[in-house]
Enzyme design. Sequence first.
Site, PDB file in Angstrom:
ATOM      1  CD  GLU A  83      -1.364   2.441   1.938  1.00  0.00           C
ATOM      2  OE1 GLU A  83      -2.071   3.446   1.881  1.00  0.00           O
ATOM      3  OE2 GLU A  83      -0.229   2.451   2.475  1.00  0.00           O
ATOM      4  CB  CYS A 115      -4.541  -4.369   3.988  1.00  0.00           C
ATOM      5  SG  CYS A 115      -4.484  -2.770   4.782  1.00  0.00           S
ATOM      6  CB  THR A 156      -4.311   1.225  14.282  1.00  0.00           C
ATOM      7  OG1 THR A 156      -4.709   2.337  13.474  1.00  0.00           O
ATOM      8  CG2 THR A 156      -5.315   1.049  15.398  1.00  0.00           C
ATOM      9  CB  SER A 205     -12.391   1.406   8.304  1.00  0.00           C
ATOM     10  OG  SER A 205     -11.994   1.419   9.658  1.00  0.00           O
ATOM     11  CG  HIS A 237      -6.167  -6.956   7.228  1.00  0.00           C
ATOM     12  ND1 HIS A 237      -4.817  -6.680   7.250  1.00  0.00           N
ATOM     13  CD2 HIS A 237      -6.801  -5.758   7.356  1.00  0.00           C
ATOM     14  CE1 HIS A 237      -4.643  -5.380   7.365  1.00  0.00           C
ATOM     15  NE2 HIS A 237      -5.818  -4.800   7.443  1.00  0.00           N
ATOM     16  CE  LYS A 246     -13.909  -4.037  17.241  1.00  0.00           C
ATOM     17  NZ  LYS A 246     -15.064  -3.663  18.046  1.00  0.00           N
ATOM     18  CG  ASN A 280      -2.524  -2.220   9.796  1.00  0.00           C
ATOM     19  OD1 ASN A 280      -2.276  -3.263   9.188  1.00  0.00           O
ATOM     20  ND2 ASN A 280      -3.539  -1.432   9.482  1.00  0.00           N
ATOM     21  CB  SER A 312      -9.588  -0.045   3.072  1.00  0.00           C
ATOM     22  OG  SER A 312      -9.629  -0.407   4.418  1.00  0.00           O
TER      23      SER A 312
HETATM   24  N1  CAA Z   1     -10.343  -0.481  28.566  1.00  0.00           N
HETATM   25  C1  CAA Z   1     -10.728  -1.428  27.676  1.00  0.00           C
HETATM   26  N2  CAA Z   1     -11.302  -1.137  26.475  1.00  0.00           N
HETATM   27  C2  CAA Z   1     -11.491   0.153  26.175  1.00  0.00           C
HETATM   28  C3  CAA Z   1     -11.116   1.195  27.034  1.00  0.00           C
HETATM   29  C4  CAA Z   1     -10.519   0.838  28.285  1.00  0.00           C
HETATM   30  N3  CAA Z   1     -10.117   1.761  29.164  1.00  0.00           N
HETATM   31  N4  CAA Z   1     -11.437   2.363  26.457  1.00  0.00           N
HETATM   32  C5  CAA Z   1     -11.986   2.085  25.253  1.00  0.00           C
HETATM   33  N5  CAA Z   1     -12.017   0.741  25.077  1.00  0.00           N
HETATM   34  C6  CAA Z   1     -12.484  -0.002  23.912  1.00  0.00           C
HETATM   35  C7  CAA Z   1     -13.744   0.531  23.295  1.00  0.00           C
HETATM   36  O1  CAA Z   1     -14.897   0.077  23.988  1.00  0.00           O
HETATM   37  C8  CAA Z   1     -13.627  -0.029  21.889  1.00  0.00           C
HETATM   38  O2  CAA Z   1     -13.998  -1.405  21.914  1.00  0.00           O
HETATM   39  P1  CAA Z   1     -15.085  -1.983  20.861  1.00  0.00           P
HETATM   40  O3  CAA Z   1     -14.592  -1.618  19.498  1.00  0.00           O
HETATM   41  O4  CAA Z   1     -15.054  -3.438  21.117  1.00  0.00           O
HETATM   42  O5  CAA Z   1     -16.363  -1.300  21.208  1.00  0.00           O
HETATM   43  C9  CAA Z   1     -12.136   0.022  21.616  1.00  0.00           C
HETATM   44  O6  CAA Z   1     -11.512   0.163  22.887  1.00  0.00           O
HETATM   45  C10 CAA Z   1     -11.708   1.158  20.717  1.00  0.00           C
HETATM   46  O7  CAA Z   1     -12.285   2.315  21.231  1.00  0.00           O
HETATM   47  P2  CAA Z   1     -12.854   3.462  20.256  1.00  0.00           P
HETATM   48  O8  CAA Z   1     -13.716   2.850  19.196  1.00  0.00           O
HETATM   49  O9  CAA Z   1     -13.441   4.526  21.088  1.00  0.00           O
HETATM   50  O10 CAA Z   1     -11.475   3.933  19.603  1.00  0.00           O
HETATM   51  P3  CAA Z   1     -11.170   5.069  18.586  1.00  0.00           P
HETATM   52  O11 CAA Z   1     -12.299   5.989  18.348  1.00  0.00           O
HETATM   53  O12 CAA Z   1      -9.900   5.658  19.055  1.00  0.00           O
HETATM   54  O13 CAA Z   1     -10.948   4.279  17.195  1.00  0.00           O
HETATM   55  C11 CAA Z   1     -10.097   2.789  15.582  1.00  0.00           C
HETATM   56  C12 CAA Z   1     -10.436   2.978  17.072  1.00  0.00           C
HETATM   57  C13 CAA Z   1     -11.350   3.010  14.735  1.00  0.00           C
HETATM   58  C14 CAA Z   1      -9.613   1.384  15.397  1.00  0.00           C
HETATM   59  C15 CAA Z   1      -8.991   3.812  15.196  1.00  0.00           C
HETATM   60  O14 CAA Z   1      -7.807   3.471  15.847  1.00  0.00           O
HETATM   61  C16 CAA Z   1      -8.743   3.891  13.700  1.00  0.00           C
HETATM   62  O15 CAA Z   1      -9.367   4.667  12.991  1.00  0.00           O
HETATM   63  N6  CAA Z   1      -7.769   3.058  13.181  1.00  0.00           N
HETATM   64  C17 CAA Z   1      -7.456   3.013  11.749  1.00  0.00           C
HETATM   65  C18 CAA Z   1      -8.541   2.319  10.940  1.00  0.00           C
HETATM   66  C19 CAA Z   1      -8.605   0.829  11.133  1.00  0.00           C
HETATM   67  O16 CAA Z   1      -7.665   0.198  11.608  1.00  0.00           O
HETATM   68  N7  CAA Z   1      -9.726   0.233  10.705  1.00  0.00           N
HETATM   69  C20 CAA Z   1      -9.895  -1.196  10.745  1.00  0.00           C
HETATM   70  C21 CAA Z   1     -10.760  -1.723   9.637  1.00  0.00           C
HETATM   71  S1  CAA Z   1     -10.133  -1.195   8.037  1.00  0.00           S
HETATM   72  C22 CAA Z   1      -8.851  -2.280   7.700  1.00  0.00           C
HETATM   73  O17 CAA Z   1      -8.747  -3.316   8.297  1.00  0.00           O
HETATM   74  C23 CAA Z   1      -7.856  -1.900   6.650  1.00  0.00           C
HETATM   75  C24 CAA Z   1      -6.659  -1.346   7.321  1.00  0.00           C
HETATM   76  O18 CAA Z   1      -5.709  -2.063   7.607  1.00  0.00           O
HETATM   77  C25 CAA Z   1      -6.634   0.075   7.629  1.00  0.00           C
END
Ligand code: CAA
Length: 395
Positions: A83, A115, A156, A205, A237, A246, A280, A312
């Site tokens: 990528e 990816c 990530t 995503s 992945h 998940k 990642n 993606s």
């Molecule tokens: N203790 C334990 N768990 C906690 C916590 C704590 N103190 N605080 C928060 N959490 C949990 C939340 O409940 C949540 O769990 P669930 O998803 O099971 O509900 C988890 O931690 C993450 O919390 P948030 O959703 O609030 O986190 P965020 O808003 O910071 O976003 C993310 C997380 C979306 C992964 C972000 O890091 C992101 O945008 N990452 C890049 C995109 C990505 O990786 N997408 C994945 C799918 S796309 C793909 O796979 C292609 C690729 O490689 C990019």
Amino acid sequence: MAGDRAIGIHDLSFATTEFVLPHTALADHNGTEIGKYHVGIGQRSMSVPAADEDIVTMGAAAAAPIIARHGSDRIRTVVFATESSIDQAKSAGVYVHSLLGLPSATRVVELKQACYGATAALQFAVGLVLRAPAQQVLVVASDISRYDLDSPGEATQGAAAVAMLVGSDPALVRVEDPSGLFTADVMDFWRPNYREAALVDGEGSVTAYLQAVEGSWKDYTEQGGRPLDEFTAFCYHQPFTKMARKAHHHLLNTRGHDTDEDRISRAVGPTTAYNTVIGNSYTASTYLGLASLLDQADDLTGRLIGFLSYGSGSFAEFFAGAVVPGYREHLRTPAHHEAVNRRRPLDYAAFRRLHTRSFPADGGDHPTPTQTTGPFRLAALRDHKRIYERCQGHL
Ligand code: CAA
């Protein structure tokens, strides 16, 4: 099996970076409760490239042990999946080909679909070997995952390369037909040519990924694939390791299976050991999952592994692989542990300096500081050309 012939992964080796940022350092910087990283997304640390490391140096470092073990006489194709491409025209694979001293009678190409590219490369390789069974294909998947600082994606990031030798009568994993396929035009994660960091709709995503899991499994079933219960483990992945959990939960749920945590842990837990400390690695991620599974799990001889490769944008492919008897004699477990353990920890300020570093685009002579202790380095950018070298001590 691809048709009647056994074709698949004959050898697998990975490399990662010089540096590592523990998530505790990121949490201290941004005030996040560490449980969100360690438990919520399932990440402990992320690999950070040195100033003189990139997808080429990691890719060559991953592939070099494969060439050392098997030679290059049967390799007629190198497929480089990424990528984080470094050039709009030239394949990063050509630099790797040169650094490894491969024969000139070699086809070299770069593939892209976020990816997913490594799985496209693997399937391309299987097709080539089916046509010419004496040949082998070197697949290199190498990526640096980069998001904006102080964004949700920052936690990530990561970087690694996986190299796989694909051929007949493989020593590790036989790749099976059919594949389940799923494409949907979504803007969940993308990177316009003028940006170094990806743009992402985080929540969207995750939804797009789960939709692709469901869609590719549906097609896999319709193509005559195996029932879910026949699989021992699933290499998903892993943009962050919680995503694999998940994804498996979603697959089990949509097919009406029990979704208890123990069942999910047995199916995906052993695939996450490297990704949880590397972060990642985009195209390499699914196959780091395979490396982790083969290196960590009890004897898997004859067992079936499900592979779910997601890119993606989006595309996903589900396929099965069968673990070959005697595979354990061919693993590189100590070298893989060394690749992870040799990394030097950074504090957050040093990580930030590396993240914001970029080459001037003026065509001047810009040497890079010597930082990596790995076998290859990006020595300079000169006249708009990337200059690579093999490092002293690895000659
Ligand atoms: N203790 C334990 N768990 C906690 C916590 C704590 N103190 N605080 C928060 N959490 C949990 C939340 O409940 C949540 O769990 P669930 O998803 O099971 O509900 C988890 O931690 C993450 O919390 P948030 O959703 O609030 O986190 P965020 O808003 O910071 O976003 C993310 C997380 C979306 C992964 C972000 O890091 C992101 O945008 N990452 C890049 C995109 C990505 O990786 N997408 C994945 C799918 S796309 C793909 O796979 C292609 C690729 O490689 C990019």
